[in-house]
Enzyme design. Structure first.
Site, short mmCIF file in Angstrom:
data_model
loop_
_atom_site.label_atom_id
_atom_site.label_comp_id
_atom_site.label_asym_id
_atom_site.label_seq_id
_atom_site.Cartn_x
_atom_site.Cartn_y
_atom_site.Cartn_z
N SER A 155 34.32 44.69 44.67
CA SER A 155 34.37 43.37 44.06
C SER A 155 34.34 42.31 45.14
O SER A 155 34.77 42.54 46.28
CB SER A 155 35.65 43.24 43.24
OG SER A 155 35.92 41.90 42.95
N CYS A 161 35.98 34.25 31.55
CA CYS A 161 34.70 33.94 32.19
C CYS A 161 33.64 33.52 31.18
O CYS A 161 32.81 32.66 31.45
CB CYS A 161 34.19 35.15 32.98
SG CYS A 161 35.40 35.97 34.01
N ASP A 177 34.22 42.45 34.57
CA ASP A 177 34.71 43.33 35.63
C ASP A 177 36.23 43.32 35.69
O ASP A 177 36.87 44.35 35.91
CB ASP A 177 34.15 42.89 36.98
CG ASP A 177 32.66 43.07 37.08
OD1 ASP A 177 32.05 43.51 36.10
OD2 ASP A 177 32.11 42.77 38.15
N GLU A 213 33.07 49.12 40.86
CA GLU A 213 33.71 48.43 41.97
C GLU A 213 35.09 49.01 42.26
O GLU A 213 35.79 49.45 41.35
CB GLU A 213 33.84 46.93 41.65
CG GLU A 213 32.51 46.23 41.62
CD GLU A 213 32.62 44.77 41.25
OE1 GLU A 213 31.65 44.03 41.45
OE2 GLU A 213 33.70 44.36 40.76
N CYS A 238 30.45 35.51 33.96
CA CYS A 238 30.95 36.54 34.88
C CYS A 238 29.84 36.97 35.84
O CYS A 238 28.67 36.61 35.68
CB CYS A 238 31.48 37.73 34.08
SG CYS A 238 32.54 38.84 35.01
#
Length: 606
Positions: free
Chosen positions: A522, A84, A116, A496, A157
């Protein structure tokens, strides 16, 4: 592929020249003066000689006249350890070059970046949401401390986007976001027709473990799991479905804070490089016109961002982030505002995680500008709001479609308003005796609109994973999995729950298990999922008081979340409840846990 001329068509002629690379620094010699509204504080007074001495030592100042130029920060949310963000330093270098060619001085700097996808399912995930505010503080601090006249922010991200936007809102100096871009899909195996047997993305990798468990952990199952993991991420860019990164990039384009197409150009496409090359002219126009973030990010702009998020089937994280970004520009956005938009806007996009397609497919039908154009014509969005091009959102999208035509004929990525996937939005605000302060559900209708099951409560994510591994959560038994003590304070950082939902879906339990948490989900999560439960368990919310066997009912039509116990029983349980100590004793996470607001107020530190 769309030509780089799409960028020059959306900005004034001087900026258009910048996009085409047709100018030199000298071509700006007769341009308007006084663009150094902030940097002149340190570059002009004789009393600031020490400031000037240090600037003479920088790459941007080569002669005395350079101290009269506007100084623009290039905030690159760069970290080479994930796809990302790993390419963003290079994008920032191209942006800096473009700024210098436009007669400005570009100074690139970095900010933290937490992935993440890498931290998910571990204690490292506690740093993810916290990084949003850390990024905002970093960008604000560098720009404010060095009197920068404008900002180009380059996030990758998902927490990166709102973090940089919050900073731009606070600073309220000319600024623009350039999204690092989406990843292209991966592929696994080859069919007889030469096409891949399976198109992959990061959620495929998350779900591969649940699939491996459900297929008996055989040698063949392990081979499938490995091949999925090995091929899911083929190159640079953020997660490819309508997960949080692409949700927030799209919402930012709807806000008017990016060039048209920024949110849908894949990271590896030449259009993303052309966007970087256009930044000098675009930023110069922003400085000359003194167009400010608070003129762009208006109340109606946020209404547009919410509407696009709903139509695309975007992430529940958009609720947290748009509330926080709105706060940075002095606008109060509530969870009820999201419910109001969700009541009127249909779900149209057949995008992952619950659908078939990815952002690269959106780009192939004309990108987010074409989607916005369609939604404006349908009366779902409005087109009168100012954008970073100096033109309105509608003007940008009209020019885009006029130049490249409609590519919607025969496409299946976006459904027509007359035949939606769901007539109302997938994001629902649920209230009841289990969530008196609100909860956010992501329900597309594919797993139904109502769910009733017996509670299985877990005080941490690992215990749930072990329960799935042991087979104690079974098909045919309606179960509401409660994952708690995972809120903004209890997590801390509201981690998440993509690993649990991926296990549920990968193990084929999507119709049997609903997942409820005071943490987050997420954008890659799908199924019957409800997060952001307020009050959270750490502060004694009802989610801390439910027990195994309690019957929980979720209704995405009536928008209710109810546990079938009496008020008297709830009061008895609350009386006996003892707050656990915070999981952290020092450092960034302790400061976050002490200061963060609840999820219904955006988890802000204000």
């Amino acid at each position: 592929m769309l030509s780089r001329r799409i960028i020059s068509s959306c900005v004034p002629s001087a900026a258009g020249a910048a996009a085409r690379g047709l100018h030199s620094t000298a071509s700006w010699s007769t341009a308007k003066e006084g663009l150094n509204r902030y940097s002149r504080t340190i570059t002009q007074p004789k009393a600031q000689g020490a400031s000037q001495a240090m600037l003479y030592a920088t790459e941007g100042v080569n002669e005395d006249a350079d101290l009269n130029k506007a100084m623009v920060g290039v905030a690159s949310v760069w970290y080479e350890g994930n796809p990302c963000n790993g390419h963003i330093l290079g994008l920032g270098q191209k942006v800096k070059k473009s700024l210098n060619e436009a007669g400005l001085i570009g100074y690139q700097f970095g900010t933290p970046a937490v992935s993440d996808g890498i931290s998910m399912g571990t204690a490292g995930m506690s740093y993810s949401l916290q990084s949003r505010d850390l990024i905002a503080d970093s960008v604000e601090s560098v720009a404010g401390g060095h009197w920068l006249d404008g900002m180009v922010v380059i996030p990758g991200c998902d927490k990166n986007m709102p973090g940089t936007l919050i900073a731009l809102g606070r600073l309220n100096r000319p600024g623009i976001m350039l999204y690092g871009g989406t990843i292209q899909p991966g592929a696994c195996g080859g069919g007889a027709d030469g096409r891949p047997k399976e198109v992959l993305d990061i959620v495929s990798a998350f779900q591969s473990y649940g699939r491996y468990l459900s297929e008996g952990q055989t040698e063949e199952a392990e081979k499938t799991r490995y091949e999925t993991v090995r091929n899911a991420c083929p190159g640079p860019g953020a997660c490819g479905g309508m997960y949080t990164a692409n949700t927030m990039a799209s919402a930012t384009e709807a806000l008017g804070m990016t060039l048209p197409g920024s949110s849908s150009f894949p990271a590896a496409y030449p259009e993303k490089q052309a966007e970087c090359e256009a930044m000098g002219g675009v930023m110069r126009n922003l400085l000359e016109q003194n167009i400010l973030p608070r003129q762009i990010m208006t109340r109606q702009a946020f209404e547009n961002a919410m509407a696009l998020t709903i139509a695309l089937g975007g992430s529940t994280n958009a609720v947290l982030h748009l509330i926080a970004v709105a706060h940075s520009v002095g606008i109060t956005l509530t969870i009820e505002d999201f419910q109001s938009v969700s009541d009127r806007v249909p779900l149209l996009a057949d995008l992952k995680p619950s659908g078939k397609y990815v952002m690269e497919d959106v780009n192939s039908i004309g990108g987010i500008p074409s989607v916005i154009n369609y939604l404006i014509k349908a009366g779902i969005m409005t087109g009168d709001e100012l954008t970073v091009t100096g033109k309105t959102l509608g003007e940008n999208c009209d020019r885009w479609v006029e130049k490249y035509g409609s590519k919607w004929e025969g496409q299946k990525v976006m459904r027509p308003v007359e035949d939606p996937i769901k007539k109302t939005g997938h994001l629902r605000v649920l209230r009841g005796n289990l969530s008196p302060g609100g909860a956010i559900a992501k329900i597309t209708g594919k797993e139904g609109l109502q769910f009733t099951g017996k509670c299985r409560a877990f005080d941490d994510e690992e215990s749930f994973v072990k329960a799935v591994e042991s087979g104690s959560i079974k098909k045919g038994e309606k179960t509401v999995v409660v994952l708690r003590y995972l809120g903004p304070k209890g997590g801390p950082g509201m981690p998440e729950m993509l690993k649990p939902t991926s296990l549920i879906m990968g193990a084929g339990l999507g119709y049997d298990v609903a997942c409820l948490t005071d943490g987050r989900f997420s954008g890659g999560s799908h199924g019957f999922v409800i997060g952001h439960v307020v009050p959270e368990a750490q502060v004694g919310g009802p989610i801390a008081l439910v027990k195994d066997g309690d019957v929980i009912s979720i209704d995405a039509i009536a928008n209710t979340l109810i546990v079938d116990i009496s008020d008297e029983e709830m009061a008895r349980r609350k009386e006996a409840w003892v707050a656990p100590p915070l999981k952290v004793k020092q450092g960034a996470l302790l400061k976050y846990a002490r200061n963060v607001s609840d999820a219904s107020h955006g988890c802000g530190e204000w």
